[in-house]
Write a protein that holds these residues in place. Structure first.
Motif, PDB file in Angstrom:
ATOM      1  N   HIS A   1       0.839  -1.195   0.000  1.00 16.56           N
ATOM      2  CA  HIS A   1       0.000   0.000   0.000  1.00 16.56           C
ATOM      3  C   HIS A   1       0.877   1.249   0.000  1.00 16.56           C
ATOM      4  O   HIS A   1       1.643   1.469   0.943  1.00 16.56           O
ATOM      5  N   GLU A   2       0.763   2.010  -1.058  1.00 12.90           N
ATOM      6  CA  GLU A   2       1.459   3.278  -1.250  1.00 12.90           C
ATOM      7  C   GLU A   2       2.952   3.120  -1.540  1.00 12.90           C
ATOM      8  O   GLU A   2       3.464   3.682  -2.497  1.00 12.90           O
ATOM      9  N   THR A   3       3.680   2.388  -0.691  1.00 10.10           N
ATOM     10  CA  THR A   3       5.107   2.166  -0.923  1.00 10.10           C
ATOM     11  C   THR A   3       5.434   0.704  -0.655  1.00 10.10           C
ATOM     12  O   THR A   3       4.702  -0.002   0.035  1.00 10.10           O
ATOM     13  N   TYR A   4       6.559   0.264  -1.209  1.00  5.79           N
ATOM     14  CA  TYR A   4       6.975  -1.141  -1.087  1.00  5.79           C
ATOM     15  C   TYR A   4       7.585  -1.393   0.288  1.00  5.79           C
ATOM     16  O   TYR A   4       8.416  -0.626   0.759  1.00  5.79           O
ATOM     17  N   ASP A   5       7.174  -2.471   0.912  1.00 11.27           N
ATOM     18  CA  ASP A   5       7.645  -2.806   2.267  1.00 11.27           C
ATOM     19  C   ASP A   5       8.381  -4.142   2.224  1.00 11.27           C
ATOM     20  O   ASP A   5       7.767  -5.203   2.309  1.00 11.27           O
ATOM     21  N   LEU A   6       9.701  -4.103   2.066  1.00 11.80           N
ATOM     22  CA  LEU A   6      10.487  -5.331   1.992  1.00 11.80           C
ATOM     23  C   LEU A   6      10.652  -6.039   3.338  1.00 11.80           C
ATOM     24  O   LEU A   6      10.545  -7.265   3.403  1.00 11.80           O
ATOM     25  N   PRO A   7      10.908  -5.333   4.455  1.00 17.00           N
ATOM     26  CA  PRO A   7      11.155  -6.036   5.726  1.00 17.00           C
ATOM     27  C   PRO A   7      10.033  -6.991   6.131  1.00 17.00           C
ATOM     28  O   PRO A   7      10.292  -8.032   6.740  1.00 17.00           O
ATOM     29  N   VAL A   8       8.789  -6.660   5.799  1.00 13.68           N
ATOM     30  CA  VAL A   8       7.680  -7.500   6.230  1.00 13.68           C
ATOM     31  C   VAL A   8       7.634  -8.822   5.466  1.00 13.68           C
ATOM     32  O   VAL A   8       6.943  -9.760   5.872  1.00 13.68           O
ATOM     33  N   GLN A   9       8.398  -8.925   4.376  1.00 14.39           N
ATOM     34  CA  GLN A   9       8.341 -10.121   3.540  1.00 14.39           C
ATOM     35  C   GLN A   9       8.744 -11.390   4.289  1.00 14.39           C
ATOM     36  O   GLN A   9       8.196 -12.460   4.040  1.00 14.39           O
ATOM     37  N   ARG A  10       9.710 -11.281   5.184  1.00 12.39           N
ATOM     38  CA  ARG A  10      10.216 -12.479   5.854  1.00 12.39           C
ATOM     39  C   ARG A  10       9.113 -13.251   6.564  1.00 12.39           C
ATOM     40  O   ARG A  10       9.013 -14.472   6.450  1.00 12.39           O
ATOM     41  N   ASP A  11       8.285 -12.555   7.308  1.00 11.94           N
ATOM     42  CA  ASP A  11       7.220 -13.234   8.063  1.00 11.94           C
ATOM     43  C   ASP A  11       6.230 -13.906   7.119  1.00 11.94           C
ATOM     44  O   ASP A  11       5.779 -15.027   7.363  1.00 11.94           O
ATOM     45  N   HIS A  12       5.885 -13.230   6.034  1.00  9.35           N
ATOM     46  CA  HIS A  12       4.914 -13.791   5.094  1.00  9.35           C
ATOM     47  C   HIS A  12       5.491 -15.005   4.363  1.00  9.35           C
ATOM     48  O   HIS A  12       4.780 -15.981   4.121  1.00  9.35           O
ATOM     49  N   VAL A  13       6.769 -14.928   4.009  1.00  8.15           N
ATOM     50  CA  VAL A  13       7.404 -16.063   3.341  1.00  8.15           C
ATOM     51  C   VAL A  13       7.510 -17.254   4.295  1.00  8.15           C
ATOM     52  O   VAL A  13       7.285 -18.400   3.904  1.00  8.15           O
ATOM     53  N   ASP A  14       7.838 -16.990   5.538  1.00  5.37           N
ATOM     54  CA  ASP A  14       7.891 -18.075   6.522  1.00  5.37           C
ATOM     55  C   ASP A  14       6.525 -18.734   6.672  1.00  5.37           C
ATOM     56  O   ASP A  14       6.420 -19.960   6.767  1.00  5.37           O
ATOM     57  N   ALA A  15       5.494 -17.913   6.704  1.00  2.15           N
ATOM     58  CA  ALA A  15       4.136 -18.465   6.809  1.00  2.15           C
ATOM     59  C   ALA A  15       3.825 -19.323   5.598  1.00  2.15           C
ATOM     60  O   ALA A  15       3.260 -20.430   5.712  1.00  2.15           O
ATOM     61  N   TYR A  16       4.205 -18.845   4.420  1.00  4.64           N
ATOM     62  CA  TYR A  16       3.936 -19.581   3.192  1.00  4.64           C
ATOM     63  C   TYR A  16       4.725 -20.890   3.140  1.00  4.64           C
ATOM     64  O   TYR A  16       4.204 -21.918   2.694  1.00  4.64           O
ATOM     65  N   GLU A  17       5.963 -20.849   3.596  1.00  5.12           N
ATOM     66  CA  GLU A  17       6.783 -22.066   3.595  1.00  5.12           C
ATOM     67  C   GLU A  17       6.082 -23.179   4.373  1.00  5.12           C
ATOM     68  O   GLU A  17       6.054 -24.343   3.949  1.00  5.12           O
ATOM     69  N   GLY A  18       5.475 -22.838   5.483  1.00  6.59           N
ATOM     70  CA  GLY A  18       4.759 -23.845   6.258  1.00  6.59           C
ATOM     71  C   GLY A  18       3.490 -24.311   5.571  1.00  6.59           C
ATOM     72  O   GLY A  18       3.170 -25.505   5.566  1.00  6.59           O
TER      73      GLY A  18
END
Length: 285
Positions: A221-238
């Motif tokens: 939303h509005e700007t790209y947020d790279l730091p938050v990616q780690r948590d989402h990728v970890d969730a997806y990996e599971g």
């Protein structure tokens, strides 16, 4: 969003396995369909890749509908810088399958559609009229051809699936672009972007809706947020580990992604794509 552990038992899966198309797309049994849900959204969310087919033919009338659906996609400046070759001949499909890493479903399915970035048509228009066409030499124009072909093909996929047909994209045609061009008799300024197998799914195909990254991983939303990616990728990996476990497979999405991009050699010939494009008439200025 909390991910499932990579090691998950079949009993666990029975409790968490999603049921609706939206739940399957994210492997999240807690998701509910939004109020604006409709049959088109259902069809889009149930897309899956099919890799086993019956020999039943795809009729010319059906092929015409797929192409008209493809032509209904957006196209940059109405250039319509794409074409498609329908390959039904078993021998030609076999040769193309060999060029694409011996994928059996290319031979098994009744038709292979090869989607092309096509600037031969517009260059012919210019030649016939003695008109300048320098703009076709630039990288931007090549982008237009690739993007137009992808948009058209995705429309064809949705149309095919609405008719009960199965599909799977064949990116491996880019492994050996010059050989594919020769097999299809492509003139200069035409490039085979990818293939699309189309046919009647085999009853034993067991194609599944593969989970995607959480929406929060791809929607910014509005700007790209790279730091938050780690948590989402970890969730997806599971979550995708649970999906694979339900199929008695042990895969790590993270490992597969990193392996796929580990070196130029892992691109299986596509590391020389720029060279191939130039040789086939795309200067890429």
């Amino acid at each position: 969003m909390v991910g499932f552990p990579v090691s998950v038992t079949i009993a666990d899966i029975a409790d968490i396995a999603p049921r609706t198309a939206l739940q399957q797309r994210y492997w999240d049994a807690a998701l509910t369909e939004p109020a604006q849900w409709n049959p088109i959204l259902e069809a889009l969310h149930t897309h899956r890749s099919v890799r086993r087919y019956l020999p039943d033919p795809v009729a010319d009338e059906t092929l015409d509908v797929l192409v008209s659906s493809a032509q209904s996609a957006a196209t940059s400046s109405n250039l319509q810088a794409w074409s498609v070759v329908a390959v039904r001949d078993p021998a030609r499909k076999a040769r193309l399958a060999a060029l694409a890493g011996d994928q059996a479903h290319i031979v098994e399915a009744p038709v292979l559609l090869v989607w092309l970035a096509d600037f031969a048509r517009v260059r012919q228009l210019a030649d016939d009229r003695g008109a300048p066409i320098e703009g076709a030499d630039y990288l931007e124009s090549s982008y237009i051809g690739f993007i137009d072909a992808a948009l058209a093909a995705q429309n064809a996929v949705t149309a095919a699936e609405s008719l009960g047909l199965g599909t799977v994209f064949i990116g491996a045609l880019r492994n050996k672009p010059e050989e594919v061009a020769a097999e299809l008799g492509l003139p200069p300024h035409v490039f085979a972007v990818f293939g699309l197998v189309v046919g009647h799914p085999h009853p034993d195909a067991d194609a599944q809706i593969k989970p995607r990254l959480p929406r929060a991983a791809v929607l910014h939303h509005e700007t790209y947020d790279l730091p938050v990616q780690r948590d989402h990728v970890d969730a997806y990996e599971g979550r995708i580990a649970a999906f694979y476990a339900a199929q008695h497979l042990e895969h790590s999405w993270i490992s597969r992604v990193l392996d796929r991009l580990a070196s130029g050699a892992r691109l299986n010939g596509r590391d020389r794509l720029k060279e191939s494009l130039i040789r086939l008439g795309f200067p890429l200025r």
